[in-house]
Design a protein around this motif. Structure first.
Motif, short mmCIF file in Angstrom:
data_model
loop_
_atom_site.label_atom_id
_atom_site.label_comp_id
_atom_site.label_asym_id
_atom_site.label_seq_id
_atom_site.Cartn_x
_atom_site.Cartn_y
_atom_site.Cartn_z
N MET A 236 1.08 -1.24 -0.02
CA MET A 236 -0.02 0.05 0.11
C MET A 236 0.96 1.03 -0.08
O MET A 236 1.57 1.61 1.02
CB MET A 236 -0.93 0.09 1.32
N LYS A 237 0.89 2.02 -1.11
CA LYS A 237 1.64 3.17 -1.12
C LYS A 237 0.73 4.30 -0.89
O LYS A 237 -0.19 4.58 -1.49
CB LYS A 237 2.25 3.39 -2.52
N LEU A 238 1.06 5.11 0.05
CA LEU A 238 0.54 6.47 0.57
C LEU A 238 1.58 7.63 0.51
O LEU A 238 2.58 7.31 1.11
CB LEU A 238 -0.13 6.22 2.00
N ASN A 239 1.20 8.67 -0.21
CA ASN A 239 2.26 9.67 -0.02
C ASN A 239 1.67 10.89 0.96
O ASN A 239 0.54 10.96 0.92
CB ASN A 239 2.54 10.38 -1.53
N HIS A 240 2.35 11.70 1.47
CA HIS A 240 1.94 12.59 2.33
C HIS A 240 2.69 14.01 2.24
O HIS A 240 3.85 13.75 1.76
CB HIS A 240 1.59 12.23 3.72
N LYS A 241 1.98 15.11 2.23
CA LYS A 241 2.46 16.32 2.35
C LYS A 241 1.69 17.26 3.26
O LYS A 241 0.46 17.16 3.44
CB LYS A 241 2.36 16.81 0.68
N ARG B 292 -2.61 17.88 6.77
CA ARG B 292 -1.83 16.84 5.96
C ARG B 292 -2.37 16.16 5.19
O ARG B 292 -3.64 15.64 5.28
CB ARG B 292 -1.25 15.86 7.02
N LEU B 293 -2.03 16.25 3.90
CA LEU B 293 -2.61 15.89 2.55
C LEU B 293 -2.12 14.13 2.40
O LEU B 293 -0.58 14.30 2.39
CB LEU B 293 -2.53 16.57 1.23
N VAL B 294 -2.71 13.43 2.40
CA VAL B 294 -2.35 12.05 2.31
C VAL B 294 -3.13 11.35 0.94
O VAL B 294 -4.30 11.26 0.87
CB VAL B 294 -2.92 11.07 3.25
N THR B 295 -2.24 10.94 0.06
CA THR B 295 -2.65 10.54 -1.24
C THR B 295 -2.56 9.10 -1.42
O THR B 295 -1.45 8.50 -1.03
CB THR B 295 -1.95 11.22 -2.47
N VAL B 296 -3.75 8.44 -1.66
CA VAL B 296 -3.65 6.84 -1.95
C VAL B 296 -2.95 6.70 -3.27
O VAL B 296 -3.81 7.19 -4.17
CB VAL B 296 -4.96 6.29 -1.60
N CYS B 297 -2.01 5.97 -3.45
CA CYS B 297 -1.30 5.85 -4.65
C CYS B 297 -1.60 4.30 -5.06
O CYS B 297 -0.74 3.84 -5.53
CB CYS B 297 0.18 5.97 -4.65
N GLU B 298 -2.81 4.05 -4.98
CA GLU B 298 -3.25 2.43 -5.37
C GLU B 298 -4.64 2.73 -6.09
O GLU B 298 -5.34 3.78 -5.68
CB GLU B 298 -3.41 1.79 -4.16
N ASP B 299 -5.04 1.76 -6.80
CA ASP B 299 -6.45 1.85 -7.67
C ASP B 299 -7.43 1.02 -6.69
O ASP B 299 -8.61 1.37 -7.16
CB ASP B 299 -6.28 1.26 -8.97
N ARG B 300 -7.15 0.43 -5.71
CA ARG B 300 -7.96 -0.27 -4.88
C ARG B 300 -7.79 -0.17 -3.36
O ARG B 300 -6.51 -0.15 -3.04
CB ARG B 300 -7.99 -1.96 -5.49
N ILE B 301 -8.70 -0.29 -2.74
CA ILE B 301 -8.74 -0.35 -1.14
C ILE B 301 -9.56 -1.65 -0.89
O ILE B 301 -10.78 -1.38 -0.95
CB ILE B 301 -8.84 0.72 -0.26
N ILE C 10 -5.87 -3.96 5.87
CA ILE C 10 -5.19 -3.85 7.08
C ILE C 10 -4.05 -2.98 6.73
O ILE C 10 -3.68 -1.96 7.83
CB ILE C 10 -4.71 -5.24 7.65
N GLN C 11 -3.09 -3.22 5.86
CA GLN C 11 -2.01 -2.44 5.60
C GLN C 11 -2.06 -0.90 5.65
O GLN C 11 -1.54 0.12 5.89
CB GLN C 11 -1.62 -2.93 4.39
N PHE C 12 -3.46 -0.60 4.73
CA PHE C 12 -3.89 0.84 4.47
C PHE C 12 -4.21 1.36 6.07
O PHE C 12 -3.77 2.64 6.35
CB PHE C 12 -5.27 0.67 3.56
N LYS C 13 -4.94 0.75 6.76
CA LYS C 13 -5.27 1.17 8.25
C LYS C 13 -4.02 1.50 9.03
O LYS C 13 -3.65 2.31 9.88
CB LYS C 13 -6.14 0.00 8.84
N ASP C 14 -3.08 0.57 8.80
CA ASP C 14 -1.79 0.53 9.79
C ASP C 14 -1.00 2.00 9.26
O ASP C 14 -0.56 2.70 10.01
CB ASP C 14 -0.82 -0.78 9.59
N GLU C 15 -0.75 2.05 7.90
CA GLU C 15 -0.29 3.28 7.62
C GLU C 15 -0.88 4.53 7.82
O GLU C 15 -0.11 5.40 8.08
CB GLU C 15 0.05 3.03 5.92
N MET C 16 -2.09 4.47 7.68
CA MET C 16 -2.96 5.84 8.05
C MET C 16 -2.71 6.19 9.32
O MET C 16 -2.78 7.19 9.83
CB MET C 16 -4.48 5.48 7.49
#
Length: 114
Positions: A1-6, A12-21, A27-33
């Protein structure tokens, strides 16, 4: 799960760099967020412009992030694709989250609130 943030002024802007959640990565999305919100400012905007598909596990992960954030934080959504927006609308989660048309509008609303 790739997330970029600025970070911007107060947000904080968090961009999900995936086409699916979905169940595969929820679980990986939740942990990274959680990492990004734990150390982040009081406003977090989740840019979902690249997400084309969100299943119930993905929706559950987004809701879990909302529940896990600090009480003084807000989690806002931006740039929902039509299929993803439909999931939020059908589950009435669109009444729980602040949803912006796009990330730029969300960040501008942050700047204007300051």
């Amino acid at each position: 799960m790739k997330l970029n943030h600025k970070d911007f002024n107060g947000a904080r802007l968090v961009t999900v760099c995936e086409d699916r959640i979905d169940a595969v990565c929820a679980i990986q999305f939740k942990d990274e967020m959680r990492k990004l919100t734990d150390e982040g400012p009081n406003r977090v905007v989740l840019d979902m412009s690249q997400v084309q598909f969100l299943d119930s596990s993905g929706l559950g992960a987004v809701v879990a992030v909302l529940k896990a954030k600090k009480s003084e934080q807000s989690l806002e959504l931006a740039s929902l694709q039509p299929a993803v927006h439909k999931v939020f609308r059908l589950t009435r989660m669109d009444t729980v989250f602040s949803i912006h048309d796009d990330a730029t509008a969300a960040i501008e609303s942050v700047a204007n609130a300051s």
